[in-house]
Motif scaffolding. Structure first.
Motif, PDB file in Angstrom:
ATOM      1  N   SER A  43      53.134  20.894  18.826  1.00  0.00           N
ATOM      2  CA  SER A  43      52.686  19.927  17.824  1.00  0.00           C
ATOM      3  C   SER A  43      53.516  18.644  17.818  1.00  0.00           C
ATOM      4  CB  SER A  43      52.727  20.559  16.424  1.00  0.00           C
ATOM      5  OG  SER A  43      54.069  20.818  16.023  1.00  0.00           O
ATOM      6  N   LYS A  44      54.591  18.605  18.610  1.00  0.00           N
ATOM      7  CA  LYS A  44      55.495  17.452  18.576  1.00  0.00           C
ATOM      8  C   LYS A  44      55.369  16.573  19.809  1.00  0.00           C
ATOM      9  CE  LYS A  44      59.330  19.148  15.714  1.00  0.00           C
ATOM     10  NZ  LYS A  44      60.790  19.409  15.694  1.00  0.00           N
ATOM     11  N   ASP A  45      55.578  15.275  19.594  1.00  0.00           N
ATOM     12  CA  ASP A  45      55.819  14.341  20.686  1.00  0.00           C
ATOM     13  C   ASP A  45      57.314  14.045  20.672  1.00  0.00           C
ATOM     14  OD1 ASP A  45      53.101  14.158  21.247  1.00  0.00           O
ATOM     15  OD2 ASP A  45      52.825  12.510  19.841  1.00  0.00           O
ATOM     16  N   TYR A  46      57.995  14.363  21.762  1.00  0.00           N
ATOM     17  CA  TYR A  46      59.442  14.148  21.831  1.00  0.00           C
ATOM     18  C   TYR A  46      59.677  12.755  22.427  1.00  0.00           C
ATOM     19  CZ  TYR A  46      59.698  19.178  21.007  1.00  0.00           C
ATOM     20  OH  TYR A  46      59.567  20.448  20.461  1.00  0.00           O
ATOM     21  N   ILE A  47      60.138  11.838  21.597  1.00  0.00           N
ATOM     22  CA  ILE A  47      60.252  10.438  22.013  1.00  0.00           C
ATOM     23  C   ILE A  47      61.700   9.967  21.906  1.00  0.00           C
ATOM     24  CG2 ILE A  47      59.446   8.091  21.589  1.00  0.00           C
ATOM     25  CD1 ILE A  47      56.824   9.251  20.800  1.00  0.00           C
ATOM     26  N   TYR A  48      62.171   9.361  22.974  1.00  0.00           N
ATOM     27  CA  TYR A  48      63.565   8.924  23.069  1.00  0.00           C
ATOM     28  C   TYR A  48      63.640   7.492  23.586  1.00  0.00           C
ATOM     29  CZ  TYR A  48      64.774  13.914  22.902  1.00  0.00           C
ATOM     30  OH  TYR A  48      64.903  15.238  22.530  1.00  0.00           O
TER      31      TYR A  48
END
Length: 202
Positions: A43-48
């Motif tokens: 369910s997550k978008d991992y954004i860095y």
């Protein structure tokens, strides 16, 4: 005779395995499991915010990892203006380049990124051996793509993945500022190659 003994001692030490060289105590018993949870939530978008340094080149921008299914990930790196630098797909053992900037389209760099991102997204490695160091650090030995890695945990939380060859360290993956199975900072360092990756969650 004394010099011969010293030479033999040095030779034996040089040939020692990584666990022996680092005074790791092997733990026998049931084979344990270790989980890398940092990119596991569908369910997550991992954004860095990211910076990749390779040789004399430096690339900065936005780095996103999305889990799309079991052993299925999409990894996209863009400039802050939204122009793609690379776009990769990982589906089990398959790797697909959807796009890569010509300036980054170097075989050695692609192979290193492929390996590093596969390690980052490997959730449940097959553990071969289990070691403990003084204190509460646990070392879980595994093989990924025929390379040896040690998953290092403390307080039952993954803090580092270390790639080794023989008794030497080749690269490490360091997870910090961990909150609810989310590593807000990740650093990747290669020992003998000029490649560093720095990720800081946005």
């Amino acid at each position: 005779m004394r010099y011969l003994l010293i030479s033999l001692t040095l030779l034996l030490f040089a040939c020692a395995s990584f666990p022996k060289k680092n005074n790791l105590e092997r733990i026998n018993g049931n084979r344990p499991t270790v989980i890398n949870p940092y990119f596991s939530d569908l369910s997550k978008d991992y954004i860095y915010k990211a910076k990749i340094n390779f040789a004399e080149k430096s690339f900065g921008g936005i780095f996103a990892i999305k889990k799309l299914g079991q052993e299925h990930y999409r990894v996209v790196f863009t400039t802050e203006m939204g122009n793609k630098l690379f776009d990769f797909s990982f589906i089990k053992n398959e790797f697909k380049i959807n796009f890569i900037l010509s300036e980054m389209n170097k075989k050695i760099l692609i192979n290193l990124l492929k390996k590093d991102l596969f390690v980052l997204t490997s959730e449940n490695p097959n553990i071969l051996n289990h070691y403990q160091k003084m204190g509460d650090s646990m070392f879980f030995e595994t093989k990924i793509k025929n390379n040896t890695y040690f998953y290092i945990t403390a307080d039952e939380r993954l803090h580092k993945i270390l790639e080794t060859k023989g008794n030497k360290e080749k690269s490490d993956y360091i997870f910090t500022e961990i909150e609810n199975d989310h590593a807000r900072e990740i650093k990747i360092r290669h020992k003998n190659i000029k490649l560093t990756i720095d990720l800081k969650a946005i």
